[in-house]
Design a protein around this motif. Structure first.
Motif, mmCIF file in Angstrom:
data_model
loop_
_atom_site.group_PDB
_atom_site.id
_atom_site.type_symbol
_atom_site.label_atom_id
_atom_site.label_comp_id
_atom_site.label_asym_id
_atom_site.label_seq_id
_atom_site.Cartn_x
_atom_site.Cartn_y
_atom_site.Cartn_z
ATOM 1 N N SER A 57 0.831 -1.204 0.000
ATOM 2 C CA SER A 57 0.000 0.000 0.000
ATOM 3 C C SER A 57 0.867 1.255 0.000
ATOM 4 O O SER A 57 2.053 1.217 0.341
ATOM 5 C CB SER A 57 -0.918 0.003 1.220
ATOM 6 N N THR A 58 0.241 2.365 -0.354
ATOM 7 C CA THR A 58 0.967 3.638 -0.375
ATOM 8 C C THR A 58 1.567 3.989 0.988
ATOM 9 O O THR A 58 2.739 4.389 1.060
ATOM 10 C CB THR A 58 0.039 4.754 -0.875
ATOM 11 N N PRO A 59 0.837 3.878 2.106
ATOM 12 C CA PRO A 59 1.476 4.179 3.395
ATOM 13 C C PRO A 59 2.660 3.261 3.693
ATOM 14 O O PRO A 59 3.693 3.734 4.204
ATOM 15 C CB PRO A 59 0.337 3.980 4.404
ATOM 16 N N GLN A 60 2.537 1.988 3.386
ATOM 17 C CA GLN A 60 3.663 1.073 3.613
ATOM 18 C C GLN A 60 4.882 1.500 2.810
ATOM 19 O O GLN A 60 6.014 1.494 3.305
ATOM 20 C CB GLN A 60 3.261 -0.354 3.248
ATOM 21 N N LEU A 61 4.644 1.873 1.562
ATOM 22 C CA LEU A 61 5.751 2.286 0.700
ATOM 23 C C LEU A 61 6.342 3.623 1.158
ATOM 24 O O LEU A 61 7.556 3.827 1.082
ATOM 25 C CB LEU A 61 5.281 2.379 -0.756
ATOM 26 N N GLY A 62 5.479 4.529 1.608
ATOM 27 C CA GLY A 62 5.980 5.795 2.122
ATOM 28 C C GLY A 62 6.895 5.582 3.315
ATOM 29 O O GLY A 62 7.968 6.202 3.409
ATOM 30 N N GLN A 63 6.495 4.697 4.214
ATOM 31 C CA GLN A 63 7.333 4.423 5.383
ATOM 32 C C GLN A 63 8.648 3.773 4.972
ATOM 33 O O GLN A 63 9.699 4.032 5.583
ATOM 34 C CB GLN A 63 6.556 3.543 6.361
ATOM 35 N N ALA A 64 8.609 2.936 3.911
ATOM 36 C CA ALA A 64 9.845 2.319 3.414
ATOM 37 C C ALA A 64 10.805 3.374 2.873
ATOM 38 O O ALA A 64 12.021 3.297 3.089
ATOM 39 C CB ALA A 64 9.516 1.292 2.341
ATOM 40 N N VAL A 65 10.260 4.374 2.172
ATOM 41 C CA VAL A 65 11.107 5.452 1.653
ATOM 42 C C VAL A 65 11.700 6.266 2.792
ATOM 43 O O VAL A 65 12.901 6.585 2.791
ATOM 44 C CB VAL A 65 10.310 6.382 0.709
ATOM 45 N N PHE A 66 10.879 6.606 3.763
ATOM 46 C CA PHE A 66 11.378 7.394 4.887
ATOM 47 C C PHE A 66 12.507 6.653 5.604
ATOM 48 O O PHE A 66 13.524 7.252 5.975
ATOM 49 C CB PHE A 66 10.246 7.716 5.856
ATOM 50 N N ALA A 67 12.330 5.348 5.801
ATOM 51 C CA ALA A 67 13.378 4.559 6.461
ATOM 52 C C ALA A 67 14.642 4.518 5.606
ATOM 53 O O ALA A 67 15.762 4.644 6.125
ATOM 54 C CB ALA A 67 12.867 3.145 6.730
ATOM 55 N N TYR A 68 14.469 4.346 4.299
ATOM 56 C CA TYR A 68 15.624 4.322 3.393
ATOM 57 C C TYR A 68 16.355 5.662 3.416
ATOM 58 O O TYR A 68 17.591 5.706 3.473
ATOM 59 C CB TYR A 68 15.147 3.984 1.976
ATOM 60 N N GLN A 69 15.612 6.751 3.369
ATOM 61 C CA GLN A 69 16.241 8.070 3.389
ATOM 62 C C GLN A 69 16.995 8.307 4.699
ATOM 63 O O GLN A 69 18.072 8.921 4.705
ATOM 64 C CB GLN A 69 15.185 9.154 3.179
ATOM 65 N N ASP A 70 16.444 7.810 5.799
ATOM 66 C CA ASP A 70 17.144 7.940 7.075
ATOM 67 C C ASP A 70 18.461 7.167 7.045
ATOM 68 O O ASP A 70 19.488 7.650 7.548
ATOM 69 C CB ASP A 70 16.260 7.424 8.212
ATOM 70 N N GLN A 71 18.437 5.975 6.436
ATOM 71 C CA GLN A 71 19.658 5.173 6.340
ATOM 72 C C GLN A 71 20.715 5.876 5.480
ATOM 73 O O GLN A 71 21.899 5.903 5.826
ATOM 74 C CB GLN A 71 19.335 3.796 5.755
ATOM 75 N N VAL A 72 20.270 6.442 4.358
ATOM 76 C CA VAL A 72 21.193 7.162 3.476
ATOM 77 C C VAL A 72 21.797 8.360 4.200
ATOM 78 O O VAL A 72 23.004 8.619 4.119
ATOM 79 C CB VAL A 72 20.477 7.609 2.188
ATOM 80 N N LYS A 73 20.958 9.072 4.916
ATOM 81 C CA LYS A 73 21.435 10.241 5.653
ATOM 82 C C LYS A 73 22.469 9.850 6.699
ATOM 83 O O LYS A 73 23.520 10.500 6.848
ATOM 84 C CB LYS A 73 20.246 10.949 6.316
ATOM 85 N N GLN A 74 22.195 8.767 7.423
ATOM 86 C CA GLN A 74 23.135 8.318 8.447
ATOM 87 C C GLN A 74 24.450 7.878 7.823
ATOM 88 O O GLN A 74 25.536 8.162 8.367
ATOM 89 C CB GLN A 74 22.510 7.169 9.244
#
Length: 516
Positions: A57-74
């Motif tokens: 679902s869109t919310p699931q995918l949005g949360q996946a992107v947010f988590a990925y972006q946090d990993q990239v930032k770290q």
């Protein structure tokens, strides 16, 4: 009952995605009752929905992107701390390219960054020609593993391609593609748009393809992918609490495209004042961010603090509802506006019948749209029942997507990996879910019949012929595709080919495969 191969060809090419090869018998089945063959898919509403393993679902995918972006930032911060002098400045992960209209189809390939999802990032650019005295090519670096955004895009693309390849006629898949292009977003907008592109089509388009236009309109405009694509999350009512605190105001992108591209159309009777009023009405329409302060991250929410308070006048009517209801009432009226009926009917006939839509057929579909309160199944049925749709010559050139899918269907090749399709769509100027502007890909022969585009199709057909021609009799495939509706010229051309490989390429480039 007499069989009509010519009408079967119209059924499969004009309305569908072409005959399937193998033991499908599509042309034979369509020839006995061409109209019934096409309309059969309209009676299977659940068949339009797309569910497959790995689709989220869109919310699931949005949360996946947010988590990925946090990993990239770290990771970037860790790298910077380890070697600050050697770390180059990096652009923000979600830096958005400016929206553009259809300036050129070739620009689409540039916008998508050569389809990072079609080939893993890290692969070296590839030159089609060797340059005199050029240095030997450097060794290719090892391909980088796909990230969650790329994996999701490919999973969504594969599910769509497999559905299109396996569909009996393909009429409902054509309808999905039509409405997805009408209400387009672009995956090139940013990481959220790319990961949401397939979910947007599954959630906002497919459930309503055989339903009511008003319901599809509301689902589209409230979907996080559309809100992100047209920047409505940045739009604040000037007099709202958020607008006063942040000293920011309206963003009219979504409001303008709702009126110009989604409903009324250019010349549909609205003014710039109406665009501004609609922009005020839909302030607060946004999606929850990574912190989840307004709701589940990645889900549609109405932010009261961003909404412009008070009544608004749109197209001469005052909307005094409070909050979310104000925007939903405005969309409902736009969906029922006479200009919307004319705009949709014209575009629908242009897509399926001719670049110059027959006026009488447009008027008939417009009337059905009005009388049925935007019943899209009724409009599609009226199109199939019309004499004009069956008598008009097959002169429209298939889009690159339709051409590639039709070729795969005829060859009975169900894709197991989307890479070849994504690469070829990029090459042909129609990258999947990535039009060059909010008005989508054009729907006219002039957009696709340029000499360079035809040459690229021929190159792809030749590659398919070289790979598969040894094991296939092209004359047998011609029987699957058109039977006695095939022209004598096409049959002679295939018979006179120097090899099976060449014959297969010529078949794929024939009018029976290129025209609809």
């Amino acid at each position: 009952m007499a069989r009509d191969s010519q009408a079967a060809l119209v059924a499969l090419n004009r309305f569908g995605l072409g005959a399937r090869g193998g033991a499908s018998g599509d042309l034979v089945n369509a020839s006995s009752d061409p109209r019934g063959f096409v309309k059969a898919e309209l009676s299977r509403a659940n068949g339009v929905l797309l569910e497959a393993p790995g689709l989220q679902s869109t919310p699931q995918l949005g949360q996946a992107v947010f988590a990925y972006q946090d990993q990239v930032k770290q990771a970037r911060e860790a790298a910077k701390a380890a070697a600050p002098a050697e770390t180059p400045a990096l652009a923000p992960a979600d830096q958005n390219p400016p929206l553009r209209r259809n300036l050129s189809l070739n620009a689409a390939a540039e916008i998508t960054g050569q389809m990072a999802d079609a080939k893993p990032t890290g692969s070296a650019p590839k030159s089609d020609t060797m340059q005199p005295n050029a240095a030997p090519p450097a060794a290719k670096p090892a391909p980088q593993p796909l990230n969650v955004i790329q994996k999701t895009f490919r999973t969504e693309a594969l599910a769509r391609l497999q559905r299109a390849t396996l569909a009996e006629c393909g009429f409902t898949e054509r309808l999905v593609a039509f409405w997805s292009n009408h209400f387009c977003i672009s995956a090139s907008k940013g990481e959220l748009a790319r990961i949401w592109a397939g979910a947007f089509e599954r959630e906002a388009i497919r459930p309503h393809v055989l339903g009511r236009f008003a319901d599809m309109l509301r689902a589209v405009e409230q979907h996080p992918a559309m809100l992100f694509f047209l920047d409505n999350q940045q739009s604040l009512g000037p007099d709202s609490r958020a607008g006063q605190n942040r000293k920011r105001g309206l963003n009219e992108n979504l409001a303008r495209e709702i009126m110009e591209l989604h409903t009324l159309g250019v010349g549909g009777g609205y003014t710039q004042g109406d665009v501004t009023s609609l922009a005020r009405i839909i302030t607060g329409w946004t999606f929850a961010g990574r912190q989840g302060q307004l709701g589940v991250p990645g889900s549609f929410v109405f932010n009261t603090n961003a909404h412009q308070p008070g009544p608004q006048v749109l197209l001469g009517k005052t909307y005094d509802q409070a909050g979310l209801a104000q925007g939903e009432a405005a969309l409902a009226d736009l969906a029922r506006h006479p200009s919307t009926a004319s705009f949709i009917a014209t575009k629908f006939v242009r897509h399926f019948v001719a670049d110059e839509p027959p006026p009488a057929l447009v008027a008939r579909l417009r009337d059905v749209f009005v009388k049925t309160d935007g019943d899209l199944k009724a409009m599609a049925t009226t199109l199939v029942d019309s004499e004009e749709a069956w008598k008009a010559p097959l002169t429209k050139l298939r889009s690159p997507y339709d051409f590639l899918v039709a070729s795969g269907r005829l060859l009975a090749r169900v894709p197991e990996d989307p890479g070849a399709y994504l690469n070829n769509l990029n090459l042909l100027g129609q990258p999947l879910w990535s039009p060059p502007g909010p008005n989508g890909f054009p729907d006219s022969n002039a957009a696709w019949d340029a000499p360079e585009g035809i040459k690229l199709r021929l190159d792809i057909a030749a590659q398919i012929g070289a790979r598969l021609g040894n094991n296939i009799d092209p004359l047998d495939l011609l029987e699957f595709a058109a039977a006695d509706a095939a022209s004598a010229e096409t049959r002679r051309t295939i018979e006179r080919a120097e090899s099976r490989q060449q014959a297969l390429a010529l078949l794929l480039m024939s009018p029976e495969m290129q025209r609809r």
